[in-house]
Design a protein around this motif. Sequence first.
Motif, PDB file in Angstrom:
ATOM      1  N   MET A 334       0.844  -1.201   0.000  1.00  0.00           N
ATOM      2  CA  MET A 334       0.000   0.000   0.000  1.00  0.00           C
ATOM      3  C   MET A 334       0.884   1.257   0.000  1.00  0.00           C
ATOM      4  O   MET A 334       0.994   1.954   1.012  1.00  0.00           O
ATOM      5  CB  MET A 334      -0.929  -0.011   1.217  1.00  0.00           C
ATOM      6  CG  MET A 334      -1.918  -1.173   1.254  1.00  0.00           C
ATOM      7  SD  MET A 334      -3.029  -1.074   2.675  1.00  0.00           S
ATOM      8  CE  MET A 334      -3.893   0.476   2.343  1.00  0.00           C
ATOM      9  N   PRO A 335       1.545   1.548  -1.135  1.00  0.00           N
ATOM     10  CA  PRO A 335       2.414   2.732  -1.174  1.00  0.00           C
ATOM     11  C   PRO A 335       1.604   4.027  -1.135  1.00  0.00           C
ATOM     12  O   PRO A 335       0.480   4.095  -1.639  1.00  0.00           O
ATOM     13  CB  PRO A 335       3.138   2.570  -2.510  1.00  0.00           C
ATOM     14  CG  PRO A 335       2.208   1.751  -3.348  1.00  0.00           C
ATOM     15  CD  PRO A 335       1.529   0.814  -2.395  1.00  0.00           C
ATOM     16  N   GLU A 336       2.181   5.040  -0.526  1.00  0.00           N
ATOM     17  CA  GLU A 336       1.528   6.340  -0.481  1.00  0.00           C
ATOM     18  C   GLU A 336       1.713   7.069  -1.807  1.00  0.00           C
ATOM     19  O   GLU A 336       2.469   6.643  -2.683  1.00  0.00           O
ATOM     20  CB  GLU A 336       2.115   7.166   0.670  1.00  0.00           C
ATOM     21  CG  GLU A 336       1.848   6.579   2.035  1.00  0.00           C
ATOM     22  CD  GLU A 336       2.365   7.483   3.145  1.00  0.00           C
ATOM     23  OE1 GLU A 336       2.810   8.612   2.827  1.00  0.00           O
ATOM     24  OE2 GLU A 336       2.327   7.067   4.312  1.00  0.00           O
ATOM     25  N   LYS A 337       1.036   8.194  -1.958  1.00  0.00           N
ATOM     26  CA  LYS A 337       1.137   8.976  -3.183  1.00  0.00           C
ATOM     27  C   LYS A 337       2.521   9.632  -3.276  1.00  0.00           C
ATOM     28  O   LYS A 337       3.149   9.920  -2.281  1.00  0.00           O
ATOM     29  CB  LYS A 337       0.054  10.057  -3.208  1.00  0.00           C
ATOM     30  CG  LYS A 337      -1.357   9.515  -3.376  1.00  0.00           C
ATOM     31  CD  LYS A 337      -2.362  10.648  -3.487  1.00  0.00           C
ATOM     32  CE  LYS A 337      -3.772  10.122  -3.698  1.00  0.00           C
ATOM     33  NZ  LYS A 337      -4.759  11.226  -3.827  1.00  0.00           N
ATOM     34  N   CYS A 338       2.959   9.840  -4.505  1.00  0.00           N
ATOM     35  CA  CYS A 338       4.255  10.470  -4.748  1.00  0.00           C
ATOM     36  C   CYS A 338       4.261  11.893  -4.213  1.00  0.00           C
ATOM     37  O   CYS A 338       3.299  12.649  -4.407  1.00  0.00           O
ATOM     38  CB  CYS A 338       4.548  10.476  -6.247  1.00  0.00           C
ATOM     39  SG  CYS A 338       6.090  11.291  -6.698  1.00  0.00           S
ATOM     40  N   LYS A 339       5.314  12.260  -3.543  1.00  0.00           N
ATOM     41  CA  LYS A 339       5.444  13.607  -2.978  1.00  0.00           C
ATOM     42  C   LYS A 339       6.065  14.586  -3.966  1.00  0.00           C
ATOM     43  O   LYS A 339       6.242  15.757  -3.653  1.00  0.00           O
ATOM     44  CB  LYS A 339       6.285  13.557  -1.699  1.00  0.00           C
ATOM     45  CG  LYS A 339       5.623  12.777  -0.565  1.00  0.00           C
ATOM     46  CD  LYS A 339       6.485  12.787   0.680  1.00  0.00           C
ATOM     47  CE  LYS A 339       5.760  12.135   1.856  1.00  0.00           C
ATOM     48  NZ  LYS A 339       5.384  10.734   1.597  1.00  0.00           N
ATOM     49  N   GLY A 340       6.410  14.099  -5.148  1.00  0.00           N
ATOM     50  CA  GLY A 340       6.904  14.987  -6.203  1.00  0.00           C
ATOM     51  C   GLY A 340       8.423  14.999  -6.313  1.00  0.00           C
ATOM     52  O   GLY A 340       9.139  14.782  -5.335  1.00  0.00           O
ATOM     53  N   HIS A 341       8.909  15.226  -7.540  1.00  0.00           N
ATOM     54  CA  HIS A 341      10.341  15.311  -7.828  1.00  0.00           C
ATOM     55  C   HIS A 341      10.602  16.577  -8.633  1.00  0.00           C
ATOM     56  O   HIS A 341       9.868  16.887  -9.581  1.00  0.00           O
ATOM     57  CB  HIS A 341      10.806  14.082  -8.608  1.00  0.00           C
ATOM     58  CG  HIS A 341      10.341  12.788  -8.024  1.00  0.00           C
ATOM     59  ND1 HIS A 341      10.933  12.211  -6.923  1.00  0.00           N
ATOM     60  CD2 HIS A 341       9.310  11.962  -8.365  1.00  0.00           C
ATOM     61  CE1 HIS A 341      10.314  11.085  -6.619  1.00  0.00           C
ATOM     62  NE2 HIS A 341       9.321  10.914  -7.476  1.00  0.00           N
ATOM     63  N   VAL A 342      11.623  17.302  -8.277  1.00  0.00           N
ATOM     64  CA  VAL A 342      11.943  18.563  -8.936  1.00  0.00           C
ATOM     65  C   VAL A 342      12.455  18.304 -10.349  1.00  0.00           C
ATOM     66  O   VAL A 342      13.270  17.405 -10.579  1.00  0.00           O
ATOM     67  CB  VAL A 342      13.006  19.337  -8.131  1.00  0.00           C
ATOM     68  CG1 VAL A 342      13.394  20.622  -8.850  1.00  0.00           C
ATOM     69  CG2 VAL A 342      12.484  19.651  -6.740  1.00  0.00           C
TER      70      VAL A 342
END
Length: 537
Positions: A334-342
């Motif tokens: 159950m992975p969490e949502k991606c927090k974003g990559h610059v």
Amino acid sequence: MAPSKTQIANAFKASKALGISTEEIRPVLRDLYKSFHKNWEHIEADNYRVLFDRYFEMQENKGEAEKRDERPGKAVHLAEEDQVSKRTGSSFELPLKHSTHSGNVQFPRHVVSGNGRVHPERASAVSLTSHTNYFMKPKNEGSTNDAIVSAEQTSMRRPGPMNGSARIQRPKTDSNGASISRPMNGAARIQRPKTDSNGASISREDKKPIIYKSDITKSTEKVPISLVDDVGIESLPKFNYIPQNIIYQNANLNISLSRIADEDCCPDCFGDCLSAAFPCACARETGGEFVYTPEGLLKEDFLSNRMALVREPDKQPHVYCQDCPIERSKNEDMPEKCKGHVVRRFIKECWRKCGCDMQCGNRVVQRGISCKLQVFWTPQGKGWGVRTLEVLEKGSFVCEYVGEIMTNTELYERNMESTGSERHTYPVTLDADWGSEQILRDEDALCLDATLHGNVARFINHRCFDANLVDIPVQVETPDRHYYHLAFFTTRKVNAFEELNWDYGIDFDDEDHPIEAFQCSCGSPFCRNINRKGKQR
């Protein structure tokens, strides 16, 4: 030629790094400069090794004179040699070198007589520089002509270090009968007797020896990188030095000429691409313009853009993975949502399929380290650090972050198995293009870990916001953005003997990161950890 003010200042800075004040070293420096017939290059050689040897020798002789109640006529050893030379009219040539196939042996002035011969009685206390294949015979073991014998002739009875590091050759006991140990791990340990104000001997346990290695790279870099610890840490860092990244196990890295299309290189170029009338295809990655100057420095606009991204990452564009490898490694079910990559700007350098030569101005990072660096034990309690031994102009390439190429899952598992004491480096996540694909395979989600195998960059410390280095992605042998080289460039002019640092991009509020955020002691007025504590109060 007389030394410049900068050269003299650098000598004083090197002395201060070993705890020697300017007032103490100035007369020694002046005397040595005269002894070398005003040849400053011999003083600078091997990080001022001869200068420090002369200083410590004079300190020892000074202590001996004090124990003799400074009786008239008993001058310090060096001064006594000067008087002998004045009476006899003999001249001393410095430095006397005995060439070998791997280096030179340099002897101080007081070891060499006027006819160029070496005094074996004096030479027994001389330290040999690194990469030396000659050892000194003990006193009374031969005539002056036999003072030097080859290492092959003495290896059975006088084994020496084989890894090229400097070894300080000292007699078994000094003039006071104090024993002097011989290091066996290849690191030079300069051991000096310590006495109190009354001349009484103090135990060696009260003063640890200086640790010095002339080159930690195993001769794999174009320039040697030395290591010094004047505090006396008992053990050297345990790791294997590698000049280029290596694959750990499952990482997918397909490097082949066939994967590089003609539009991704410049096969019709020759010589230096920077001197051509129009930028070649390799400049397409940076908007059709090269980012390097003819001097090999980063252009101001590209450097400023990258620094703004580091200092204000929240204001930069981000990409988001549909199935983020970082979150998947934490919890595969159950992975969490991606927090974003610059989104980062890349540099594309010419490579083997290009028609230009290796000296092309668009080949900077791949040519390797060219500046003089040194690993040292920081006095601020930050552990090992890296400093430059020369002035670096703004936009200069310093080094690449080199380590094991791992998948994000492999890195996460390694971090879970290792303890805090085993973690010496902060790993790098190569996530510049993860958001371009909806689902990224684990073998394509790559990271770099320099804990076990790495280069000098593993010792560079963190500094929040105003670091003097910035990391920039560089494509060399593959157009695949999943893998790239992480290169360090200076953000400003850096002075000689100044510590180098870069912003790790640590979020001190991220409690879920596989590596626990350390207690930041960067000293920056913009330190994120200090500001974070202030907000919590």
